[in-house]
Design an enzyme around this catalytic site. Structure first.
Site, PDB file in Angstrom:
ATOM      1  N   LYS A  32       2.733   8.360   2.739  1.00 27.27           N
ATOM      2  CA  LYS A  32       2.166   9.094   3.897  1.00 27.27           C
ATOM      3  C   LYS A  32       2.960   8.726   5.282  1.00 27.27           C
ATOM      4  O   LYS A  32       3.021   7.785   5.896  1.00 27.27           O
ATOM      5  CB  LYS A  32       0.745   8.869   4.050  1.00 27.27           C
ATOM      6  N   HIS A 177      14.164   0.989  -2.886  1.00 25.35           N
ATOM      7  CA  HIS A 177      14.564   1.258  -4.300  1.00 25.35           C
ATOM      8  C   HIS A 177      15.455   2.463  -4.517  1.00 25.35           C
ATOM      9  O   HIS A 177      16.187   2.260  -5.740  1.00 25.35           O
ATOM     10  CB  HIS A 177      13.223   1.941  -5.052  1.00 25.35           C
ATOM     11  N   ASP A 212       7.559  -6.499   0.503  1.00 24.58           N
ATOM     12  CA  ASP A 212       6.839  -5.768  -0.160  1.00 24.58           C
ATOM     13  C   ASP A 212       6.381  -5.928  -1.563  1.00 24.58           C
ATOM     14  O   ASP A 212       6.881  -7.091  -2.008  1.00 24.58           O
ATOM     15  CB  ASP A 212       7.658  -4.397  -0.260  1.00 24.58           C
ATOM     16  N   HIS A 214       6.500  -4.728  -4.131  1.00 30.39           N
ATOM     17  CA  HIS A 214       7.619  -4.469  -5.105  1.00 30.39           C
ATOM     18  C   HIS A 214       8.788  -5.102  -5.195  1.00 30.39           C
ATOM     19  O   HIS A 214       8.899  -5.434  -4.162  1.00 30.39           O
ATOM     20  CB  HIS A 214       7.649  -2.792  -5.144  1.00 30.39           C
ATOM     21  N   ASP A 301       2.406  -3.181   1.394  1.00 29.73           N
ATOM     22  CA  ASP A 301       1.365  -3.026   0.140  1.00 29.73           C
ATOM     23  C   ASP A 301       1.403  -4.480  -0.468  1.00 29.73           C
ATOM     24  O   ASP A 301       0.548  -4.248  -1.407  1.00 29.73           O
ATOM     25  CB  ASP A 301       2.246  -2.040  -0.782  1.00 29.73           C
TER      26      ASP A 301
HETATM   27  C1  TV7 Z   1       8.589   1.108  -1.409  1.00 23.66           C
HETATM   28  N1  TV7 Z   1       3.135   3.601  -8.448  1.00 23.66           N
HETATM   29  C2  TV7 Z   1       7.639   1.870  -3.382  1.00 23.66           C
HETATM   30  C3  TV7 Z   1       6.794   1.701  -4.509  1.00 23.66           C
HETATM   31  C4  TV7 Z   1       7.178   2.737  -5.656  1.00 23.66           C
HETATM   32  C5  TV7 Z   1       6.049   2.890  -6.906  1.00 23.66           C
HETATM   33  C6  TV7 Z   1       4.361   4.244  -8.731  1.00 23.66           C
HETATM   34  C7  TV7 Z   1       2.747   5.635  -8.261  1.00 23.66           C
HETATM   35  C8  TV7 Z   1       2.070   6.981  -7.867  1.00 23.66           C
HETATM   36  C9  TV7 Z   1       3.056   8.330  -7.562  1.00 23.66           C
HETATM   37  C10 TV7 Z   1       2.185   9.493  -7.386  1.00 23.66           C
HETATM   38  C11 TV7 Z   1       1.068   9.615  -7.220  1.00 23.66           C
HETATM   39  C12 TV7 Z   1       0.805   7.270  -7.829  1.00 23.66           C
HETATM   40  C13 TV7 Z   1      -1.455   6.342  -7.949  1.00 23.66           C
HETATM   41  C14 TV7 Z   1       2.154   4.454  -8.145  1.00 23.66           C
HETATM   42  C15 TV7 Z   1       6.441   4.886 -13.974  1.00 23.66           C
HETATM   43  C16 TV7 Z   1       5.728   6.051 -13.323  1.00 23.66           C
HETATM   44  C17 TV7 Z   1       4.299   5.826 -13.003  1.00 23.66           C
HETATM   45  C18 TV7 Z   1       4.076   9.188 -11.179  1.00 23.66           C
HETATM   46  C19 TV7 Z   1       2.418   9.786 -11.142  1.00 23.66           C
HETATM   47  N2  TV7 Z   1       0.080   8.352  -7.643  1.00 23.66           N
HETATM   48  C20 TV7 Z   1       7.814   0.962  -2.310  1.00 23.66           C
HETATM   49  C21 TV7 Z   1       6.630   3.625  -7.937  1.00 23.66           C
HETATM   50  C22 TV7 Z   1       5.674   3.690  -9.203  1.00 23.66           C
HETATM   51  C23 TV7 Z   1       3.034  10.465  -7.211  1.00 23.66           C
HETATM   52  N3  TV7 Z   1       6.295   4.413 -10.214  1.00 23.66           N
HETATM   53  O1  TV7 Z   1       8.266  -0.208  -3.038  1.00 23.66           O
HETATM   54  C24 TV7 Z   1       2.445  11.795  -6.832  1.00 23.66           C
HETATM   55  O2  TV7 Z   1       0.084   6.168  -8.009  1.00 23.66           O
HETATM   56  O3  TV7 Z   1       4.996   3.348 -11.780  1.00 23.66           O
HETATM   57  C25 TV7 Z   1       5.816   4.320 -11.286  1.00 23.66           C
HETATM   58  C26 TV7 Z   1       6.401   5.048 -12.355  1.00 23.66           C
HETATM   59  C27 TV7 Z   1       6.183   7.258 -13.622  1.00 23.66           C
HETATM   60  C28 TV7 Z   1       5.909   8.441 -12.775  1.00 23.66           C
HETATM   61  N4  TV7 Z   1       4.301   8.333 -12.439  1.00 23.66           N
HETATM   62  C29 TV7 Z   1       3.654   7.119 -12.044  1.00 23.66           C
HETATM   63  O4  TV7 Z   1       6.423   0.415  -1.932  1.00 23.66           O
HETATM   64  C30 TV7 Z   1       8.337   2.092  -0.479  1.00 23.66           C
HETATM   65  N5  TV7 Z   1       3.981   5.709  -8.659  1.00 23.66           N
HETATM   66  C31 TV7 Z   1       0.499  10.768  -6.953  1.00 23.66           C
HETATM   67  C32 TV7 Z   1       1.339  11.929  -6.863  1.00 23.66           C
HETATM   68 ZN    ZN Z   2       6.003  -1.376  -2.485  1.00 24.73          ZN
HETATM   69 CA    CA Z   3       9.244  -7.636  -2.557  1.00 25.25          CA
END
Ligand code: TV7
Ligand code: ZN
Ligand code: CA
Length: 414
Positions: A32, A177, A212, A214, A301
């Protein structure tokens, strides 16, 4: 307000543009940009902005982004430049004889026109897949958002290099990332890499510290083969936690060997063990590496109650890491990053802006803040952390990580 350091004389440059807070990844998306406006409003209402040099964020130019990113990837992303801007440039160029267009804008404008014509061809059967994963959606003005976020981080570097500031802050940066030609983990353009590349034009050694929750994979990868940047990331690791890299034994390659440092931890880390780990490792890193500048990604986070992260830090614990890095007296850039419980993110970054200024801000949230309701029910700066959380890291596991990191650092020649 209480003065916390003797050296409050440090000049702080703060970069902000309210447009950043207006972009939207999507209604359900955890990222957000509005949290940047919320943090800014606290910073203003706590009276911190009067003690800093406040700069308006500009958009990074395409040529600047090209210092790290693949030109075809930039062309691809530039289709998400706000259509308003493309129209503006086109109209401006046709209305004015080219020689009337200011010199500094000419090249940028020409590129925009050329690329907006090329993009149609380039994006058909594109190898780039932005928008395919819900993590990295396409949205209106996406590219302008990236340009603003990275313009600020590049200018943070400039304010340090020119000696205008000792600490520079961009809470809209920290998108760790993003890869050379790939968007991932909510990040599209890597403002941190662009910032560090700018610093490397002058400085010999830059230290990157990432708290962070991550792993800072994009920054690590960009500098994996060099000893001029040491990357150090503290992160949650295991059970498929994103992105799955950042093992203890990922230490770098070639001359970069031992210049990537990773501190992978299980969920539940609380202030005391986290700060202890942080100090033990950063103190040795500072001693061995002696950087000319520190770039710190302050992703929020890692705080307790975050929607994505599993650590259990308080704002004071998170801030203690920033305070500790500041205590070395090395020029420093503070960047944002993750943070998905947005009222806590704004609290945290307002508090850390105070740390940069050597000011401890009041526990009571200023009542004139337009987002005041977000801070209910207590309306306090320091929120209570989650109780009864088990720290799944055993003391002996954490000690083992420290001793392994010490071993790696001992291989670095002075
Ligand atoms: C720096 N976790 C970025 C951190 C990036 C994390 C992930 C979501 C997420 C995405 C959404 C959503 C979500 C509740 C949470 C393997 C996947 C699983 C997408 C649903 N709700 C930072 C990235 C991480 C998008 N991605 O370090 C739209 O969680 O784990 C994953 C990848 C495939 C894609 N799906 C999740 O903090 C700025 N995503 C709701 C709507
Ligand atoms: Zn993060
Ligand atoms: Ca880190």
């Amino acid at each position: 307000m209480i003065q916390t350091d003797s050296d409050s004389s440090r000049r702080v440059a703060y970069f902000y543009n309210r447009f950043i807070g207006k972009f939207q990844y999507g209604k359900e998306h955890p990222m957000k940009p509005k949290r940047i406006i919320m943090a800014h409003n606290l910073i203003v209402n706590y009276g911190l902005f009067r003690q800093m040099d406040v700069y308006l964020i500009r958009e990074a130019q395409l040529q600047e982004i090209r210092k790290f990113h693949d030109p075809d990837y930039i062309i691809y992303l530039s289709q998400f430049m706000s259509q308003n801007k493309i129209n503006f440039v086109k109209e401006y160029c046709s209305a004015n004889n080219e020689s009337v267009i200011p010199e500094n804008l000419l090249e940028e404008f020409k590129l925009i026109i050329k690329w907006s014509q090329q993009q149609k061809i380039k994006t058909e059967n594109s190898e780039f897949k932005v928008g395919d994963s819900p993590d990295n959606p396409t949205f209106s003005g996406l590219f302008s958002y990236c340009q603003l976020s990275s313009g600020a981080s590049i200018d943070c570097a400039h304010s340090i290099l020119t000696g205008q500031a000792d600490i520079a802050i961009n809470w809209s940066g920290g998108l760790h990332h993003a890869k050379k030609k790939e968007a991932s983990g909510f990040c599209y353009i890597n403002d941190i890499v662009l910032c560090i590349l700018e610093l490397l034009r002058v400085y010999v050694r830059v230290l990157y510290v990432d708290i962070d929750c991550h792993h800072g994979d994009g920054v690590e990868e960009a500098f994996y083969l060099t000893n001029r940047v040491m990357t150090l990331s503290f992160h949650q690791y295991g059970d498929d936690f994103y992105p799955g890299t950042g093992q203890l034994n990922s230490v770098g390659v070639g001359v970069g060997r031992y210049y990537s440092v990773n501190v992978p931890m299980k969920p539940g880390m609380s202030d005391e063990p986290y700060i202890e780990m942080f100090k033990k490792i950063t103190s040795r890193v500072m001693q061995v590496y002696r950087p000319d500048c520190i770039v710190m990604q302050c992703g929020a986070d890692s705080l307790s109650l975050d929607k994505l992260g599993g650590f259990n830090l308080s704002i004071k614990g998170h801030g203690a890491c920033v305070q500790y890095m500041k205590s070395f007296g090395t020029p420093m850039i503070l960047l944002g990053g993750g943070g998905y419980t947005i009222s806590n993110v704004s609290r945290c970054w307002a508090y850390e802006t105070g740390i940069a200024l050597g000011q401890q801000i009041d526990q009571a949230i200023p009542s004139n803040d337009i987002y005041y309701d977000y801070y209910s029910p207590d309306y306090l700066l320091h929120f209570p952390i989650k109780q009864n959380v088990e720290n799944r890291n055993k003391t002996e596991d954490l000690n083992k990580i420290v001793s392994t990191v010490y071993d790696y650092l001992s291989y670095i020649e002075n």
